[in-house]
Design a protein around this motif. Structure first.
Motif, PDB file in Angstrom:
ATOM      1  N   ILE A 262       0.853  -1.189   0.000  1.00  0.00           N
ATOM      2  CA  ILE A 262       0.000   0.000   0.000  1.00  0.00           C
ATOM      3  C   ILE A 262       0.893   1.246   0.000  1.00  0.00           C
ATOM      4  CG2 ILE A 262      -1.794   1.225   1.315  1.00  0.00           C
ATOM      5  CD1 ILE A 262      -2.446  -1.524   2.640  1.00  0.00           C
ATOM      6  N   PRO A 263       0.548   2.249  -0.845  1.00  0.00           N
ATOM      7  CA  PRO A 263       1.380   3.456  -0.849  1.00  0.00           C
ATOM      8  C   PRO A 263       1.139   4.298   0.415  1.00  0.00           C
ATOM      9  CG  PRO A 263      -0.520   3.771  -2.267  1.00  0.00           C
ATOM     10  CD  PRO A 263      -0.575   2.351  -1.801  1.00  0.00           C
ATOM     11  N   ILE A 264       2.142   5.051   0.799  1.00  0.00           N
ATOM     12  CA  ILE A 264       2.014   5.924   1.973  1.00  0.00           C
ATOM     13  C   ILE A 264       2.191   7.379   1.560  1.00  0.00           C
ATOM     14  CG2 ILE A 264       2.930   6.529   4.244  1.00  0.00           C
ATOM     15  CD1 ILE A 264       4.140   3.692   4.342  1.00  0.00           C
ATOM     16  N   ALA A 265       1.141   8.179   1.749  1.00  0.00           N
ATOM     17  CA  ALA A 265       1.259   9.635   1.634  1.00  0.00           C
ATOM     18  C   ALA A 265       1.137  10.164   3.069  1.00  0.00           C
ATOM     19  CB  ALA A 265       0.193  10.189   0.717  1.00  0.00           C
ATOM     20  N   SER A 266      -0.111  10.375   3.535  1.00  0.00           N
ATOM     21  CA  SER A 266      -0.301  10.690   4.958  1.00  0.00           C
ATOM     22  C   SER A 266      -0.256   9.415   5.796  1.00  0.00           C
ATOM     23  CB  SER A 266      -1.641  11.383   5.170  1.00  0.00           C
ATOM     24  OG  SER A 266      -2.704  10.430   5.052  1.00  0.00           O
ATOM     25  N   GLY A 267      -0.429   8.280   5.139  1.00  0.00           N
ATOM     26  CA  GLY A 267      -0.497   7.002   5.850  1.00  0.00           C
ATOM     27  C   GLY A 267      -1.918   6.606   6.217  1.00  0.00           C
ATOM     28  N   SER A 268      -2.856   7.512   5.972  1.00  0.00           N
ATOM     29  CA  SER A 268      -4.243   7.261   6.358  1.00  0.00           C
ATOM     30  C   SER A 268      -4.837   6.067   5.610  1.00  0.00           C
ATOM     31  CB  SER A 268      -5.072   8.519   6.081  1.00  0.00           C
ATOM     32  OG  SER A 268      -6.444   8.246   6.141  1.00  0.00           O
ATOM     33  N   GLN A 269      -4.552   5.979   4.330  1.00  0.00           N
ATOM     34  CA  GLN A 269      -5.120   4.885   3.543  1.00  0.00           C
ATOM     35  C   GLN A 269      -4.703   3.528   4.109  1.00  0.00           C
ATOM     36  OE1 GLN A 269      -3.578   3.771  -0.480  1.00  0.00           O
ATOM     37  NE2 GLN A 269      -5.579   4.475  -1.135  1.00  0.00           N
ATOM     38  N   LEU A 270      -3.439   3.405   4.435  1.00  0.00           N
ATOM     39  CA  LEU A 270      -2.927   2.134   4.955  1.00  0.00           C
ATOM     40  C   LEU A 270      -3.596   1.786   6.295  1.00  0.00           C
ATOM     41  CD1 LEU A 270       0.713   0.874   4.837  1.00  0.00           C
ATOM     42  CD2 LEU A 270      -0.574   0.702   6.965  1.00  0.00           C
TER      43      LEU A 270
ATOM     44  N   VAL B 114       8.588   7.619   6.551  1.00  0.00           N
ATOM     45  CA  VAL B 114       8.106   6.448   7.288  1.00  0.00           C
ATOM     46  C   VAL B 114       9.035   5.261   7.053  1.00  0.00           C
ATOM     47  CG1 VAL B 114       6.099   5.001   7.776  1.00  0.00           C
ATOM     48  CG2 VAL B 114       5.756   7.330   6.945  1.00  0.00           C
ATOM     49  N   SER B 115       9.480   5.107   5.812  1.00  0.00           N
ATOM     50  CA  SER B 115      10.423   4.043   5.498  1.00  0.00           C
ATOM     51  C   SER B 115      11.708   4.214   6.300  1.00  0.00           C
ATOM     52  CB  SER B 115      10.713   4.064   3.987  1.00  0.00           C
ATOM     53  OG  SER B 115      11.780   3.216   3.658  1.00  0.00           O
ATOM     54  N   ALA B 116      12.183   5.462   6.378  1.00  0.00           N
ATOM     55  CA  ALA B 116      13.412   5.728   7.146  1.00  0.00           C
ATOM     56  C   ALA B 116      13.222   5.369   8.619  1.00  0.00           C
ATOM     57  CB  ALA B 116      13.803   7.201   6.993  1.00  0.00           C
TER      58      ALA B 116
ATOM     59  N   ASP C  28       9.967   4.879  16.562  1.00  0.00           N
ATOM     60  CA  ASP C  28       8.506   4.960  16.688  1.00  0.00           C
ATOM     61  C   ASP C  28       7.972   6.279  16.151  1.00  0.00           C
ATOM     62  OD1 ASP C  28       8.065   2.506  17.787  1.00  0.00           O
ATOM     63  OD2 ASP C  28       8.269   3.199  19.861  1.00  0.00           O
ATOM     64  N   VAL C  29       8.838   7.254  16.049  1.00  0.00           N
ATOM     65  CA  VAL C  29       8.406   8.562  15.554  1.00  0.00           C
ATOM     66  C   VAL C  29       8.994   8.783  14.163  1.00  0.00           C
ATOM     67  CG1 VAL C  29       8.113   9.619  17.811  1.00  0.00           C
ATOM     68  CG2 VAL C  29      10.351   9.699  16.687  1.00  0.00           C
ATOM     69  N   VAL C  30       8.346   9.684  13.437  1.00  0.00           N
ATOM     70  CA  VAL C  30       8.720   9.932  12.049  1.00  0.00           C
ATOM     71  C   VAL C  30       9.353  11.313  11.954  1.00  0.00           C
ATOM     72  CG1 VAL C  30       7.757  10.300   9.741  1.00  0.00           C
ATOM     73  CG2 VAL C  30       6.934   8.399  11.145  1.00  0.00           C
TER      74      VAL C  30
ATOM     75  N   LEU D 293       3.782   2.652  11.100  1.00  0.00           N
ATOM     76  CA  LEU D 293       4.911   1.892  11.672  1.00  0.00           C
ATOM     77  C   LEU D 293       4.390   0.768  12.560  1.00  0.00           C
ATOM     78  CD1 LEU D 293       7.270   4.867  12.596  1.00  0.00           C
ATOM     79  CD2 LEU D 293       7.657   3.144  10.802  1.00  0.00           C
ATOM     80  N   ASP D 294       3.409   1.116  13.366  1.00  0.00           N
ATOM     81  CA  ASP D 294       2.835   0.153  14.295  1.00  0.00           C
ATOM     82  C   ASP D 294       2.200  -1.025  13.547  1.00  0.00           C
ATOM     83  OD1 ASP D 294       2.067  -0.448  17.067  1.00  0.00           O
ATOM     84  OD2 ASP D 294       0.027  -0.224  16.260  1.00  0.00           O
ATOM     85  N   ILE D 295       1.441  -0.717  12.482  1.00  0.00           N
ATOM     86  CA  ILE D 295       0.751  -1.775  11.730  1.00  0.00           C
ATOM     87  C   ILE D 295       1.746  -2.652  10.979  1.00  0.00           C
ATOM     88  CG2 ILE D 295      -0.779  -2.179   9.745  1.00  0.00           C
ATOM     89  CD1 ILE D 295      -2.340   0.364  10.706  1.00  0.00           C
ATOM     90  N   ALA D 296       2.733  -2.035  10.342  1.00  0.00           N
ATOM     91  CA  ALA D 296       3.740  -2.814   9.609  1.00  0.00           C
ATOM     92  C   ALA D 296       4.448  -3.762  10.572  1.00  0.00           C
ATOM     93  CB  ALA D 296       4.735  -1.887   8.920  1.00  0.00           C
ATOM     94  N   ARG D 297       4.784  -3.270  11.751  1.00  0.00           N
ATOM     95  CA  ARG D 297       5.499  -4.131  12.708  1.00  0.00           C
ATOM     96  C   ARG D 297       4.576  -5.194  13.307  1.00  0.00           C
ATOM     97  NH1 ARG D 297       8.463   1.256  14.584  1.00  0.00           N
ATOM     98  NH2 ARG D 297      10.288   1.056  13.219  1.00  0.00           N
TER      99      ARG D 297
END
Lengths: 446, 446
Positions: free
Chosen positions: B271-279, B313-315, B322-324, B348-352
């Motif tokens: 899933i692409p991340i812009a604001s991260g809301s979609q994910l 977010v990737s970084a 935990d923070v961006v 980050l939380d969901i991916a982990r």
């Protein structure tokens, strides 16, 4: 012009069709579902299914004749409704094998029929009566995906491995995308001086794209040469040697419109005319639905729409002629700019037989209609959609189109592909500094 | 970060939610279907439904909490399957009134889930396991139609008459079109120096379009000012004061993917991340389907995809943070270029939690991936689609994404809107004179 009417296309058996030279060997092995033969639209002679497009006897255009499913209309309707949300729900009525939906293709169709009450209000049409059939929702955003999908199945059936066409826009993208997904080679021919955007759209699917130093007419002539040459062997030109199959894709517009109206015929349709093939095949589709008992028979009127800068059919209609005098196109509606439309005489016949008409609008009216449709219904149409909406307005004003009857207007493409048409007159309301004072000063607060 | 998990969003009753100042009076009269309250994603505090987006207590972001339909999953599934072929088949799970499909809107969604066997072959994925969820099929050709459709219903419920947003592209068109069709006024704010194509797309629907002399950040700051000012009264900013409702639209991607897989969860999503809301909302949607018994529970992994030139977010994921840390975007994937993504920590939380990852690709890889997808599946994706396909390839090569499991990759927009990304490297194979000799000399005959 001799016409065999419904008998040439609906429930019937094949009487040992001729096997023409070019189609030899394809006859019995070819599985194109209910397609039974090719029949000449002029003299009615029948030929075995094959990659041919002109009658051996009279040089008339060939079209697909069917053994359509006989039997209970309710059962057929239920089968269609349980099918995929694409044109393949109508596979029993198309020249494709029964398992077509399982083969890799773009699965076009089942685009929205939009109830256009806001537009109706502006045009003086009764609420609930005006609908836009919006084909910008197709995979490559034009109705061409419907016709190319049929040509692809014919190409598979005849053992072709390359899909080809000449094009100045929508068709190039549709062929490139369909070939990519189906694992076909593609080779598309375009005039060498097309706008970059169109070139990118034609090239991005990774097939061969050949710019021809010449006009679109030169491109077409070259393609005709290529078909007769060993260099073009194994090539399916979707709009030449596969044209009889290709053209049938437009029937799906008729099927979808009627099903989306609750299995009812509309009273009036407004359809753009390029070659005229789409209009004639929509009429064919409507008559098939009647014949099969899927809709109740009633009169319907078909209206054709052209741009004034390329209006050979409209001119012939108004002059009361049966033949169409070719024109040299000069209009922003480039996807309709065919000066010598092959199906022109058939269009005239259908418009007259159904009590419709053929009308045209100038470029300014096309732009105004694109904006009107966008502003009222949130649909950003290609120039061809501006032509049909503009013509609808003109027909209502002339009293030719009845605003109290159910009317379907086609938008066959996407405004994103013809941005140049509206760009000069479409821009910001205001440009301001990022401050509330500037905002108020611009008169935007209320 | 405190998280309430499923309890905060699924089958539950509302315990007298607080009525915040700004939302006062909206509480009981508002009919947004199963939406019961807004709840703070940080502290869990609940508020009555209203045009608010931040918690009064802790300033955390608010999201919609539901009374989801309890009872027989089979019955709910049947009800959904009998519904319209748009996001409104899931109306019982969305913050919209039950009759939403009858109200004028663009009816987005029910886009294709494409089985991508050609792409799978190139990426070394097992046949039948790789799918593209292609949201370019939406009315304005991006996933934004899904979220704007929710915001529109919230705007109706709260008595707003103007839809607004700040945007550099997809959102502007989606808001303009939705407002036009729904009979709302719209006022969209853009940086004054956008490319003409994007300006045309934003302006054509006839709403107010205001160019702001400044950067996109300046536009955003101005919009925040406007919300607090009488000049902005009665305005629904889809991605600000209507954001909690707006964001829920992305849940429909999860619903459609599972239904199109035959009511099964995929194993992996990219899933692409812009604001991260979609994910985060796709994850919410998947968990709701499990909770409701519409799909069988099993582990799934969520992977986030960014462009290297905007990869905060990737970084953070790679650094184990935990923070961006905000970045200044510099990438061709402009629809993902949010340097300080609001939902970054949740992503980050969901991916982990799910065992996924967040990865990024550079601009060159984005372009290569756009072309790869076009060449293999006939799908012309926006740069954001190049990001997800490129990241998928990278994740497989790194052994993070299992090529034997069912994987869904999102394409959230249309290549026609980002032609510039591929134009410099996409063109004709050859340009020739219209002759067979020239054709053969170019090596095209075979």
């Amino acid at each position: 012009m001799r016409r065999k009417g419904l008998a040439s296309m609906a429930v019937q058996t094949v009487d040992t069709p001729r096997t023409p030279g070019t189609g030899e060997g394809h006859g019995p092995a070819v599985d194109l579902g209910p397609a039974a033969a090719l029949s000449c639209r002029e003299c009615g002679e029948r030929f075995a299914l094959g990659p041919i497009f002109a009658c051996e006897l009279c040089f008339g255009p060939l079209e697909v004749a069917y053994d359509l499913p006989a039997g209970d209309p309710e059962a057929l309707r239920a089968r269609i409704e349980a099918g995929p949300t694409s044109i393949w729900r109508y596979a029993p009525l198309l020249p494709v094998p029964a398992d077509v939906a399982e083969r890799p293709n773009l699965n076009p169709g089942w685009t929205k029929l939009v109830r256009a009450d806001n537009l109706a209000r502006e045009l003086g049409v009764e609420p609930g009566k005006l609908h836009i059939k919006d084909d910008s929702g197709n995979p490559t955003h034009s109705f061409k995906d419907r016709v190319v999908a049929q040509a692809l199945e014919a190409a598979r059936a005849f053992g072709f491995t390359t899909l080809s066409c000449s094009s100045t826009g929508n068709l190039a993208g549709a062929v490139g995308a369909a070939a990519a997904r189906a694992g076909f080679r593609s080779c598309v021919f375009i005039p060498h001086d097309l706008e970059q955007g169109k070139v990118v759209m034609a090239a991005v699917y990774g097939g061969e794209l050949v710019g021809i130093e010449g006009t679109y007419d030169d491109v077409n002539r070259f393609c005709s040469e290529l078909i007769g040459d060993p260099a073009g062997e194994g090539w399916g030109f979707v709009n030449v040697n596969l044209r009889p199959y290709y053209a049938e894709g437009s029937k799906t517009l008729a099927y979808e419109i009627c099903e989306q109206l609750g299995w009812r015929l509309p009273d009036q349709l407004v359809i753009p005319i390029a070659s005229g093939s789409q209009l004639t095949k929509i009429d064919k589709g409507l008559r098939e639905l009647i014949e099969l008992g899927l809709v109740e028979e009633k009169p319907y009127k078909i209206f054709g729409a052209q741009a004034e800068g390329c209006s050979p059919v409209s001119a012939a209609f108004k002059a009361g002629h049966d033949v169409v005098r070719p024109q040299k196109p000069d209009t922003i509606a480039k996807s309709l700019a065919i000066g010598n439309p092959a199906d022109g005489p058939y269009v005239l016949d259908i418009a007259r037989r159904t009590g419709g008409a053929v009308e045209d609008v100038n470029d300014e009216q096309v732009v105004a209609a694109i904006k009107l449709l966008a502003r009222t219904e949130g649909i950003f149409a290609e120039t061809a959609g501006g032509v049909t909406v503009g013509v609808t307005r003109k027909l209502i004003e002339a009293g030719l189109l009845d605003p109290t009857l159910t009317t379907v207007v086609l938008n066959t493409g996407d405004g994103l592909k013809t941005l140049d048409a509206v760009a000069p007159t479409t821009g910001p309301t205001a440009t301001i500094r990022p401050s509330l004072d500037a905002f108020r000063a611009a008169g935007l607060a209320h």
